[in-house]
Motif scaffolding. Structure first.
Motif, PDB file in Angstrom:
ATOM      1  N   ASP A 101       0.794  -1.201   0.139  1.00 51.69           N
ATOM      2  CA  ASP A 101       0.174  -0.066   0.471  1.00 51.69           C
ATOM      3  C   ASP A 101       1.409   1.804   0.273  1.00 51.69           C
ATOM      4  O   ASP A 101       1.896   1.805   0.306  1.00 51.69           O
ATOM      5  N   LEU A 102       1.117   2.179  -1.063  1.00 55.13           N
ATOM      6  CA  LEU A 102       0.908   2.996  -1.564  1.00 55.13           C
ATOM      7  C   LEU A 102       0.900   4.555  -0.792  1.00 55.13           C
ATOM      8  O   LEU A 102      -0.415   4.768  -1.672  1.00 55.13           O
ATOM      9  N   PHE A 103       1.069   4.834   0.545  1.00 51.31           N
ATOM     10  CA  PHE A 103       0.244   6.857   1.303  1.00 51.31           C
ATOM     11  C   PHE A 103       0.784   7.611  -0.324  1.00 51.31           C
ATOM     12  O   PHE A 103       1.651   7.727  -0.844  1.00 51.31           O
ATOM     13  N   VAL A 104      -0.528   7.895  -0.389  1.00 49.71           N
ATOM     14  CA  VAL A 104      -0.904   8.982  -1.050  1.00 49.71           C
ATOM     15  C   VAL A 104      -0.748  10.200  -0.409  1.00 49.71           C
ATOM     16  O   VAL A 104      -0.251  11.437  -0.454  1.00 49.71           O
TER      17      VAL A 104
ATOM     18  N   ASP B  79     -10.425  16.640  -6.852  1.00 49.51           N
ATOM     19  CA  ASP B  79      -9.267  17.480  -6.720  1.00 49.51           C
ATOM     20  C   ASP B  79      -8.309  15.672  -6.865  1.00 49.51           C
ATOM     21  O   ASP B  79      -8.963  14.683  -7.387  1.00 49.51           O
ATOM     22  N   ARG B  80      -7.095  15.931  -7.341  1.00 44.56           N
ATOM     23  CA  ARG B  80      -6.408  14.960  -7.823  1.00 44.56           C
ATOM     24  C   ARG B  80      -4.836  15.320  -6.889  1.00 44.56           C
ATOM     25  O   ARG B  80      -4.411  16.279  -7.025  1.00 44.56           O
ATOM     26  N   LYS B  81      -4.152  13.937  -6.662  1.00 42.15           N
ATOM     27  CA  LYS B  81      -2.607  14.427  -6.607  1.00 42.15           C
ATOM     28  C   LYS B  81      -1.540  13.346  -7.550  1.00 42.15           C
ATOM     29  O   LYS B  81      -1.941  11.995  -7.485  1.00 42.15           O
ATOM     30  N   ILE B  82      -0.039  13.422  -7.790  1.00 43.38           N
ATOM     31  CA  ILE B  82       0.229  13.027  -8.531  1.00 43.38           C
ATOM     32  C   ILE B  82       1.272  12.101  -7.129  1.00 43.38           C
ATOM     33  O   ILE B  82       2.122  12.688  -6.604  1.00 43.38           O
ATOM     34  N   VAL B  83       1.306  10.716  -6.967  1.00 49.11           N
ATOM     35  CA  VAL B  83       2.506  10.388  -6.061  1.00 49.11           C
ATOM     36  C   VAL B  83       3.649   9.567  -7.641  1.00 49.11           C
ATOM     37  O   VAL B  83       3.353   8.599  -8.464  1.00 49.11           O
TER      38      VAL B  83
ATOM     39  N   ASP C 140      10.131   3.722 -10.704  1.00 45.44           N
ATOM     40  CA  ASP C 140       9.783   4.695 -11.590  1.00 45.44           C
ATOM     41  C   ASP C 140       8.294   4.667 -12.506  1.00 45.44           C
ATOM     42  O   ASP C 140       7.901   5.418 -13.364  1.00 45.44           O
ATOM     43  N   LEU C 141       7.650   4.265 -11.183  1.00 47.81           N
ATOM     44  CA  LEU C 141       6.191   4.388 -11.426  1.00 47.81           C
ATOM     45  C   LEU C 141       5.041   6.539 -10.606  1.00 47.81           C
ATOM     46  O   LEU C 141       5.580   6.816 -10.011  1.00 47.81           O
TER      47      LEU C 141
END
Ligand code: FES
Length: 120
Positions: A2-5, A15-19, A23-24
């Motif tokens: 699980d990757l924390f955003v 809204d939007r966020k880029i994490v 290389d992803l």
């Protein structure tokens, strides 16, 4: 994994966020209280689609006599528009509105203890 955003409260409506992870890059969107996550790579030529404009779908209003009454913004369908050449995708499905064979790689999103996570 699980990757924390971000904290859930850090997302406004639409809204939007880029994490980034290795290389992803993944774009996470909040729309109508739900979260959607897609790889930040356009199906056309790999552009950073998740960083594009978020806009309502444009729809033509057709009267009963089949005449056009002009265009309006959809209240139901919200799109992300790739900044490179303008491909559009529905935020709720990641699919191109005119071709269901074209879409973005989707990831599951988990909410846990007030945090938003992408499942890798
Ligand atoms: S790379 Fe996205 S529209 Fe061409």
């Amino acid at each position: 994994m699980d990757l924390f955003v971000a904290k859930e409260t850090a997302f406004q409506q639409r809204d939007r966020k880029i994490v980034a992870y290795e290389d992803l890059e993944i774009g996470v969107f909040r729309l109508d209280g739900n979260f959607y996550a897609y790889r930040n790579q356009c199906a056309h030529r790999g552009g950073p689609v998740c960083q594009g404009k978020i806009l309502e779908k444009v729809e033509e209003v057709i009267a009963q006599d089949k005449t056009s009454q002009g265009l309006k913004f959809s209240q139901e369908h919200i799109h992300i528009i790739c900044p490179w050449h303008g491909y559009e995708y529905k935020i709720k499905s990641g699919l191109h509105p005119g071709n269901k064979q074209v879409g973005l790689k989707k990831y599951d999103v988990k909410l846990r203890d007030g945090g938003v996570y992408v499942v890798l």
